[in-house]
Design a protein around this motif. Structure first.
Motif, PDB file in Angstrom:
ATOM      1  N   MET B   2      30.789  10.312  -0.136  1.00  0.00           N
ATOM      2  CA  MET B   2      29.394  10.080  -0.493  1.00  0.00           C
ATOM      3  C   MET B   2      29.279   9.578  -1.934  1.00  0.00           C
ATOM      4  SD  MET B   2      26.239  12.731  -0.436  1.00  0.00           S
ATOM      5  CE  MET B   2      26.251  12.957   1.326  1.00  0.00           C
ATOM      6  N   LEU B   6      27.726   5.907  -3.249  1.00  0.00           N
ATOM      7  CA  LEU B   6      26.648   5.865  -4.231  1.00  0.00           C
ATOM      8  C   LEU B   6      27.040   5.029  -5.436  1.00  0.00           C
ATOM      9  CD1 LEU B   6      25.466   9.558  -4.075  1.00  0.00           C
ATOM     10  CD2 LEU B   6      24.124   7.554  -3.449  1.00  0.00           C
ATOM     11  N   ILE B   9      26.634   1.487  -4.795  1.00  0.00           N
ATOM     12  CA  ILE B   9      25.219   1.089  -4.857  1.00  0.00           C
ATOM     13  C   ILE B   9      24.807   0.906  -6.312  1.00  0.00           C
ATOM     14  CG2 ILE B   9      22.853   1.916  -4.442  1.00  0.00           C
ATOM     15  CD1 ILE B   9      24.013   3.363  -1.964  1.00  0.00           C
ATOM     16  N   ALA B  21      19.921   6.573  -8.210  1.00  0.00           N
ATOM     17  CA  ALA B  21      21.267   6.835  -7.693  1.00  0.00           C
ATOM     18  C   ALA B  21      21.979   7.892  -8.524  1.00  0.00           C
ATOM     19  CB  ALA B  21      22.064   5.540  -7.663  1.00  0.00           C
ATOM     20  N   VAL B  24      20.737  11.260  -7.517  1.00  0.00           N
ATOM     21  CA  VAL B  24      21.322  11.684  -6.244  1.00  0.00           C
ATOM     22  C   VAL B  24      22.777  12.085  -6.435  1.00  0.00           C
ATOM     23  CG1 VAL B  24      21.847  10.984  -3.880  1.00  0.00           C
ATOM     24  CG2 VAL B  24      19.705  10.262  -4.956  1.00  0.00           C
ATOM     25  N   CYS B  27      23.076  15.413  -7.709  1.00  0.00           N
ATOM     26  CA  CYS B  27      22.868  16.374  -6.613  1.00  0.00           C
ATOM     27  C   CYS B  27      24.161  16.548  -5.828  1.00  0.00           C
ATOM     28  CB  CYS B  27      21.766  15.875  -5.704  1.00  0.00           C
ATOM     29  SG  CYS B  27      21.751  16.673  -4.112  1.00  0.00           S
ATOM     30  N   ALA B  28      24.767  15.439  -5.496  1.00  0.00           N
ATOM     31  CA  ALA B  28      25.999  15.478  -4.708  1.00  0.00           C
ATOM     32  C   ALA B  28      27.091  16.222  -5.452  1.00  0.00           C
ATOM     33  CB  ALA B  28      26.440  14.072  -4.382  1.00  0.00           C
TER      34      ALA B  28
END
Lengths: 288, 459
Positions: B2, B6, B9, B21, B24, B27-28
């Motif tokens: 994941m 990201l 991206i 991004a 996120v 978070c990951a």
């Protein structure tokens, strides 16, 4: 521009899933934390209504004190099934009342419960309750209800990390748990917030919201000690905000991971006090 | 994986996408923060939850331990019972009595256990028992249980005065036939208090194939009925009744097997017993003898639970059971018949809000004849019980009623129990009758409505 919005939406969605997964992972660690395969303990439960006096919450009535012996053993491959016996020691008016309970991890399988009233002279099966509405009955007259006493099922909730903060000098995750539909219809609570000690995977505090979304109870876990290598909150305080009542549960003594025979977690233990006392003495000897 | 996606991206998008991004990604990477996830208002609310945590005066942590003293093996119950009859023609005080009950049990050595349960009662002025004796006060004492037991891993033997309770249902005597009952206060005594001990030797055996109980009773006891002159005595006018007594050589014996199959429980019982309720047999003139005949008992009990419901069944067959008959010139006698007793009960628990229990009972008399007194071929009853607790179980309300279909007789019982503290309880009870069948036994009790209060102090 459309492409940008799409990417934005996807990223936000992905972020939300990540948060939920991480929160659940944290709660899984809490749930999987070793709490011992067996427990032999004596617990006191003190309950009273309180009022505010000189800035302090003080008892507004003589506290009711219940003392009980508690013996529990885990079963199943994940040790998530439990058999337990609770025997009332005090007050004298309830002495000898005892409960046998079998809890199962399997979703939809009802708890088995039996009660022995010395006055009745027989073991009586108790109905475990309807699964389509909340269990409201008070557990031995305390601020805990029968839902609070049930084994916690991780998959009954969705989780969200609300943040991170220092609580009682410990770094904690603040996690919100919302019951999934099958749990929501039978739960007394619409959501719960946990303060989870990051280092020890241990819930230090929880706040429970009633079905109308109002704060209902706060549960504090204090005096955390390592017993036989396992963390145990020796004092649990339940503050019922709605009724302005409080229950304090204190372990007077506790031992973990000592052998408990399967035959002890049967109806015989309820009705045969000689057997119960003899075995309990044997188990408690290992406390010395 | 994941994180890699990201990052690709981020490397391709513009600044806004980069920012999102990165959030996120954080978070990951499990680096959650209030600014990133969830609803901020929840967190703020949560942060304020501590405000009253330290506002409690800390109660003694060992409250329970401090309270326990040297008398941990004893329980004393001091009680006073006061009741009034409320209906004409004889209203007024019925009971005015104090009692002290002592319960003691202790394990000693490795395998032995002793239990004592006895009660002394003092009947004061206006109490119907004292009045019947023509005294200002009267006393009596009763040892309900006093036995010694030796326990081992798979079995236990017990000898002494004991109470044995059989059966799943409570509304009628279907399988609970072993221990006699105290009926001297008619229906005003709770079932739990009414059971009487008998001298027995019993053995319990615990195995994977079920639990078994064997017992032998020596000098069996019988139901206690109201003494002549007391409030609930309903005798035969000036008839002289002699009562059959048992000797130590008289025996009763029985066996019970019980096993749990998940939500289902099954038990079988059999016994050779003397009837607990006596039957009058005419001797000569106005002299009757009360006899307690032997009969064979075969019973089955079962229960099954699902959700909020518990279904219970008791059924028994009583072989050569003596029933009261009324012959020519109204002389009483006994007739032996086979009878079957059955009860079906449904118990409902509304998830702690209240409980209800409904029991349908029936006694069928085989070879029924009209001379049998106070009963029909089928005698059907409905027992209903409702219970609700309030204020953290400190106040309890209970309503119970029993309706007999053939005689259309009913009685109702309402009870309110309040515990002032852990050790002090007050019970208030009101019982009233609706009797319509003049031929029935209960017709004689139609005016016995009663309200009573009992205070209990435990120490």
């Amino acid at each position: 521009m459309k492409k940008l919005l799409l990417i934005l939406a996807m990223l936000i969605f992905t972020g939300a899933i990540c948060s939920a997964q991480d929160a659940k992972e944290i709660m899984r660690k809490v749930d999987d934390r070793d709490d011992g395969s067996t427990e032999i303990s004596r617990v006191s439960l003190t309950s009273y209504r309180y009022v505010k006096k000189n800035g302090k919450n003080v008892p507004a009535e003589k506290p009711r004190v219940k003392v009980m012996d508690f013996i529990k053993k885990d079963y199943g491959p994940r040790e998530k099934d439990h058999k337990s016996v609770s025997i009332m020691i005090e007050p004298k008016s309830e002495r000898g009342i005892s409960f046998l309970q079998y809890d199962y991890e399997e979703v939809g399988r009802d708890t088995d419960q039996w009660m022995y009233l010395s006055a009745m002279g027989k073991v009586k099966r108790i109905v475990s309750g309807n699964d389509n509405e909340p269990k409201t009955g008070s557990f031995f007259g305390t601020e805990l209800n029968y839902e609070d006493m049930e084994a916690y099922a991780l998959d009954d909730y969705t989780y969200k990390i609300l943040g991170s903060e220092t609580y009682r000098k410990r770094e904690c995750w603040v996690i919100e748990a919302t019951p999934v539909m099958r749990k929501a219809i039978k739960s007394n609570y619409s959501r719960e917030i946990f303060w989870v000690d990051k280092e020890r995977d241990f819930t230090l505090k929880s706040v429970l919201f009633n079905r109308n979304g109002k704060k209902s109870k706060k549960i504090y876990r204090a005096k955390i000690e390592r017993i036989d290598g396992i963390l145990v909150p020796m004092k649990i305080v339940v503050n019922n905000i709605e009724t302005k009542r409080r229950t304090t549960m204190i372990y007077e003594n506790i031992i973990l991971n000592r052998p408990v025979e399967d035959s002890y977690l049967t109806q015989r233990t309820l009705s045969d006090k000689g057997f119960r006392e003899r075995k309990l003495k044997e188990y408690q000897k290992t406390m010395m | 994986m994941m994180v890699t996606n990201l990052w690709s991206i981020i490397s391709k998008g513009d600044l806004l996408v980069h920012i999102i991004a990165v959030m996120v990604l954080l978070c990951a990477c499990n680096d959650a923060s209030a600014e990133t996830f969830g609803r901020m208002e929840d967190l703020n609310t949560a942060a304020a939850f501590d405000e009253d945590e330290d506002e409690f005066e800390d109660e003694a942590d060992t409250a329970g331990a401090d309270k326990r003293s040297g008398l941990t093996d004893f329980t004393f119950t001091l009680a006073h019972d006061l009741s009034w009859a409320t209906r004409e023609p004889d209203p007024g005080i019925v009971t005015n009595r104090s009692s002290l009950r002592c319960e003691f049990d202790k394990s000693f050595w490795d395998n032995l256990f002793i239990k004592f349960d006895g009660k002394a009662s003092l009947y004061l002025e206006n109490d119907h028992v004292a009045e019947a004796g023509g005294k200002d006060a009267d006393v009596d004492e009763e040892i309900r249980e006093f036995y010694i037991q030796a326990g081992f891993d798979r079995f236990m033997i017990r000898a002494g005065k004991q109470v044995v309770v059989w059966g799943e249902t409570d509304g009628d005597v279907i399988n609970d036939v072993v221990s006699p009952r105290d009926e001297s206060e008619f229906i005003f005594m709770d079932l739990e208090d009414s059971r009487l001990g008998q001298y027995m030797a019993s053995m319990d055996l615990y195995s994977d194939y079920g639990d078994c109980l064997f017992f032998v009773t020596f000098k069996p006891g019988f139901n206690e009925t109201p003494d002549r002159g007391t409030r609930y005595y309903r005798g035969l006018g000036d008839a002289v009744v002699t009562e059959e007594r048992t000797e130590f050589s008289d025996r009763e014996a029985g066996f019970k097997w019980k096993k749990i199959f998940d939500k289902f429980e099954l038990s079988f019982m059999t016994a050779s017993l003397l009837q607990n309720a006596g039957v009058l047999e005419h001797q000569s003139g106005n002299v009757y003898n009360k006899v307690y005949e032997r009969y064979g008992f075969y019973g089955v009990g079962a229960s099954y639970t699902i959700g909020s419901f518990l279904f219970k069944i008791d059924a028994s067959f009583k072989n050569d059971y003596s029933l009261q008959s009324k012959g020519i010139e109204f002389q009483y006698g006994k007739k032996e018949r086979n009878i079957s007793d059955a009860a079906f009960a449904i118990e409902y628990d509304a998830n702690g809000r209240y409980t209800m229990n409904l029991e349908l009972t029936n006694r069928h008399v085989f070879d029924y004849s009209k001379e049998l007194c106070g009963m029909d071929r089928n005698n059907t009853g409905l027992y209903f019980q409702y219970n609700k607790k309030f204020f953290n179980d400190t106040l309890e309300f209970e309503y119970a009623s029993y309706h007999q279909f053939q005689e259309k007789n009913t009685f109702h019982k309402t009870e309110l129990d309040y515990s002032f503290s852990d050790d002090i309880e007050l019970s208030i009870e009101y019982v009233f009758f609706q009797m319509t069948d003049r031929e029935s036994f209960l017709w004689n009790y139609r005016n016995e409505d009663r309200i009573g209060a009992e205070l209990k102090i435990y120490y």
